[in-house]
Design a protein around this motif. Sequence first.
Motif, PDB file in Angstrom:
ATOM      1  N   ILE A 202       4.712  11.420  14.251  1.00 18.41           N
ATOM      2  CA  ILE A 202       5.734  11.085  15.243  1.00 18.41           C
ATOM      3  C   ILE A 202       5.031  10.685  16.533  1.00 18.41           C
ATOM      4  CG2 ILE A 202       7.671  11.991  16.597  1.00 18.41           C
ATOM      5  CD1 ILE A 202       8.164  13.974  14.288  1.00 18.41           C
ATOM      6  N   GLU A 203       5.553   9.653  17.204  1.00 19.44           N
ATOM      7  CA  GLU A 203       4.944   9.226  18.457  1.00 19.44           C
ATOM      8  C   GLU A 203       4.901  10.401  19.442  1.00 19.44           C
ATOM      9  OE1 GLU A 203       7.540   7.934  16.813  1.00 19.44           O
ATOM     10  OE2 GLU A 203       7.984   5.891  17.493  1.00 19.44           O
ATOM     11  N   GLU A 204       3.760  10.585  20.088  1.00 19.29           N
ATOM     12  CA  GLU A 204       3.562  11.725  20.969  1.00 19.29           C
ATOM     13  C   GLU A 204       4.614  11.784  22.079  1.00 19.29           C
ATOM     14  OE1 GLU A 204       1.572  14.323  20.822  1.00 19.29           O
ATOM     15  OE2 GLU A 204       0.669  13.644  18.942  1.00 19.29           O
ATOM     16  N   GLU A 205       4.988  10.609  22.607  1.00 18.31           N
ATOM     17  CA  GLU A 205       5.946  10.598  23.710  1.00 18.31           C
ATOM     18  C   GLU A 205       7.351  11.010  23.260  1.00 18.31           C
ATOM     19  OE1 GLU A 205       5.569   6.314  22.171  1.00 18.31           O
ATOM     20  OE2 GLU A 205       4.247   8.019  22.591  1.00 18.31           O
ATOM     21  N   MET A 206       7.581  11.021  21.937  1.00 20.08           N
ATOM     22  CA  MET A 206       8.900  11.395  21.420  1.00 20.08           C
ATOM     23  C   MET A 206       9.023  12.868  21.087  1.00 20.08           C
ATOM     24  SD  MET A 206      10.355   8.478  18.915  1.00 20.08           S
ATOM     25  CE  MET A 206      11.781   9.559  18.710  1.00 20.08           C
ATOM     26  N   GLY A 217      13.411   7.268  16.208  1.00 17.65           N
ATOM     27  CA  GLY A 217      12.008   6.996  16.014  1.00 17.65           C
ATOM     28  C   GLY A 217      11.774   5.564  15.579  1.00 17.65           C
ATOM     29  N   LYS A 218      10.635   5.310  14.920  1.00 16.15           N
ATOM     30  CA  LYS A 218      10.256   3.951  14.534  1.00 16.15           C
ATOM     31  C   LYS A 218      11.313   3.310  13.638  1.00 16.15           C
ATOM     32  CE  LYS A 218       5.244   4.666  14.795  1.00 16.15           C
ATOM     33  NZ  LYS A 218       3.999   4.750  14.013  1.00 16.15           N
ATOM     34  N   LYS A 219      11.902   4.111  12.759  1.00 22.11           N
ATOM     35  CA  LYS A 219      12.894   3.566  11.842  1.00 22.11           C
ATOM     36  C   LYS A 219      14.307   3.665  12.389  1.00 22.11           C
ATOM     37  CE  LYS A 219      10.178   4.577   7.672  1.00 22.11           C
ATOM     38  NZ  LYS A 219      10.207   5.168   6.321  1.00 22.11           N
ATOM     39  N   GLY A 220      14.461   4.168  13.612  1.00 21.19           N
ATOM     40  CA  GLY A 220      15.773   4.244  14.229  1.00 21.19           C
ATOM     41  C   GLY A 220      16.739   5.131  13.487  1.00 21.19           C
ATOM     42  N   GLU A 221      16.252   6.253  12.926  1.00 19.85           N
ATOM     43  CA  GLU A 221      17.090   7.036  12.037  1.00 19.85           C
ATOM     44  C   GLU A 221      17.356   8.465  12.494  1.00 19.85           C
ATOM     45  OE1 GLU A 221      18.648   6.053   9.494  1.00 19.85           O
ATOM     46  OE2 GLU A 221      17.750   4.161   8.916  1.00 19.85           O
ATOM     47  N   PHE A 222      16.882   8.862  13.660  1.00 21.46           N
ATOM     48  CA  PHE A 222      17.073  10.254  14.047  1.00 21.46           C
ATOM     49  C   PHE A 222      18.532  10.584  14.356  1.00 21.46           C
ATOM     50  CE2 PHE A 222      13.294  12.478  13.697  1.00 21.46           C
ATOM     51  CZ  PHE A 222      12.224  11.701  14.083  1.00 21.46           C
ATOM     52  N   GLY A 223      19.264   9.635  14.955  1.00 21.43           N
ATOM     53  CA  GLY A 223      20.676   9.870  15.227  1.00 21.43           C
ATOM     54  C   GLY A 223      20.913  11.156  15.998  1.00 21.43           C
ATOM     55  N   ILE A 224      21.866  11.975  15.527  1.00 21.62           N
ATOM     56  CA  ILE A 224      22.152  13.238  16.208  1.00 21.62           C
ATOM     57  C   ILE A 224      21.836  14.447  15.323  1.00 21.62           C
ATOM     58  CG2 ILE A 224      23.906  12.218  17.686  1.00 21.62           C
ATOM     59  CD1 ILE A 224      26.002  13.401  15.863  1.00 21.62           C
ATOM     60  N   MET A 240      12.429  26.142  16.910  1.00 19.06           N
ATOM     61  CA  MET A 240      11.680  25.304  15.990  1.00 19.06           C
ATOM     62  C   MET A 240      10.702  24.439  16.770  1.00 19.06           C
ATOM     63  SD  MET A 240      13.048  22.637  13.049  1.00 19.06           S
ATOM     64  CE  MET A 240      13.696  21.387  14.148  1.00 19.06           C
ATOM     65  N   THR A 241       9.494  24.338  16.266  1.00 19.18           N
ATOM     66  CA  THR A 241       8.502  23.429  16.841  1.00 19.18           C
ATOM     67  C   THR A 241       8.219  22.323  15.831  1.00 19.18           C
ATOM     68  OG1 THR A 241       6.661  24.775  16.002  1.00 19.18           O
ATOM     69  CG2 THR A 241       7.430  25.224  18.239  1.00 19.18           C
ATOM     70  N   ILE A 242       8.036  21.112  16.347  1.00 21.27           N
ATOM     71  CA  ILE A 242       7.699  19.962  15.512  1.00 21.27           C
ATOM     72  C   ILE A 242       6.360  19.433  15.992  1.00 21.27           C
ATOM     73  CG2 ILE A 242       8.426  17.684  14.708  1.00 21.27           C
ATOM     74  CD1 ILE A 242      11.279  18.424  15.469  1.00 21.27           C
ATOM     75  N   ARG A 243       5.415  19.320  15.089  1.00 16.77           N
ATOM     76  CA  ARG A 243       4.075  18.876  15.501  1.00 16.77           C
ATOM     77  C   ARG A 243       3.459  17.996  14.420  1.00 16.77           C
ATOM     78  NH1 ARG A 243       3.282  23.883  13.167  1.00 16.77           N
ATOM     79  NH2 ARG A 243       1.468  24.054  11.783  1.00 16.77           N
ATOM     80  N   ASN A 244       2.539  17.181  14.843  1.00 20.10           N
ATOM     81  CA  ASN A 244       1.743  16.387  13.909  1.00 20.10           C
ATOM     82  C   ASN A 244       0.522  17.204  13.498  1.00 20.10           C
ATOM     83  OD1 ASN A 244       3.377  14.007  14.177  1.00 20.10           O
ATOM     84  ND2 ASN A 244       2.389  13.600  16.137  1.00 20.10           N
ATOM     85  N   ASP A 245       0.206  17.213  12.199  1.00 22.91           N
ATOM     86  CA  ASP A 245      -1.049  17.837  11.766  1.00 22.91           C
ATOM     87  C   ASP A 245      -1.885  16.799  11.023  1.00 22.91           C
ATOM     88  OD1 ASP A 245       0.018  17.627   9.231  1.00 22.91           O
ATOM     89  OD2 ASP A 245       0.491  19.755   9.033  1.00 22.91           O
ATOM     90  N   GLY A 248       0.287  15.059   8.118  1.00 20.41           N
ATOM     91  CA  GLY A 248       1.622  14.508   8.347  1.00 20.41           C
ATOM     92  C   GLY A 248       2.332  15.202   9.489  1.00 20.41           C
ATOM     93  N   VAL A 249       3.577  15.624   9.239  1.00 16.24           N
ATOM     94  CA  VAL A 249       4.422  16.253  10.254  1.00 16.24           C
ATOM     95  C   VAL A 249       4.875  17.617   9.749  1.00 16.24           C
ATOM     96  CG1 VAL A 249       6.515  16.063  11.626  1.00 16.24           C
ATOM     97  CG2 VAL A 249       5.198  14.019  11.097  1.00 16.24           C
ATOM     98  N   CYS A 250       4.855  18.601  10.637  1.00 15.26           N
ATOM     99  CA  CYS A 250       5.183  19.981  10.263  1.00 15.26           C
ATOM    100  C   CYS A 250       6.306  20.506  11.161  1.00 15.26           C
ATOM    101  CB  CYS A 250       3.940  20.867  10.388  1.00 15.26           C
ATOM    102  SG  CYS A 250       4.267  22.596   9.985  1.00 15.26           S
TER     103      CYS A 250
END
Length: 258
Positions: A202-206, A217-224, A240-245, A248-250
């Motif tokens: 995921i882009e860091e700024e997001m 995101g890149k695919k325009g699919e996050f919605g709500i 919940m935390t979302i991070r890049n490892d 991939g994404v965790c």
Amino acid sequence: TLEKHVKQISKQDWDDPVIVDREDEIGKLGHTIEDMRQKLIQKDETERTLLQNISHDLKTPVMVIRGYTQSIKDGIYPKGDLENTIEVIEGEAEKLEKKIKDLLYLTKLDYLLRQERQYGTFDIQEVIKEVVERLRWSKKELNWKIDLEEETMLTGDQEQWSKLLENVLENQIRYAESYIEISVRSTKKHTLITIKNDGPHIEEEMLSSLYEPFNKGKKGEFGIGLSIVKRILTLHHADMTIRNDQTGVCYSISVPRN
């Protein structure tokens, strides 16, 4: 002066800042009113943006449905034949239905945040199994690695947790390339649910704004979807935390144990 400002604010006229050059009780009251004014302005801007995004998000599938329907009336099949053209209309109608359901669910959660809640207990393992079984067929090529404990009881709303996991896994499925990994571990104070995929980072700024409605995101699919997740986590005092490892994404969900 403060009375005048409060009357203006009550009429949603909050353009003029509240300036009080004193540090006594009246000064503190003035600073509090100014803080309230700024938060009301922010809330108003957020609501306006949200309404604009809702309008845009709902308008697109409606336009497609109307355009294809009119084409059929004119004897034109944009997708080559009637069956394929109707499939596009059905797909857009499904998208529209999901968006409307999500909006209604988000409103319901906002209402519940202001109410007293009576929760029961349930096994989160069974909820995970049920949601995975329901969603895994949407992308058959994925390999699912599921590592669960024998039993993990949570206190909360089982239907909301099913919705939370559904939204998280829909994002995971959308971006995963070959596998999704789910594990559950319990400590004395918390239940830890980890969900990983091997998709693109995921882009860091997001990362800091993923929970905002209609953030894409890149695919325009996050919605709500992740906004719903955030509301449910708040209702259960979880986070919940979302991070890049490296792979991939965790997503790491921490739920307090009673």
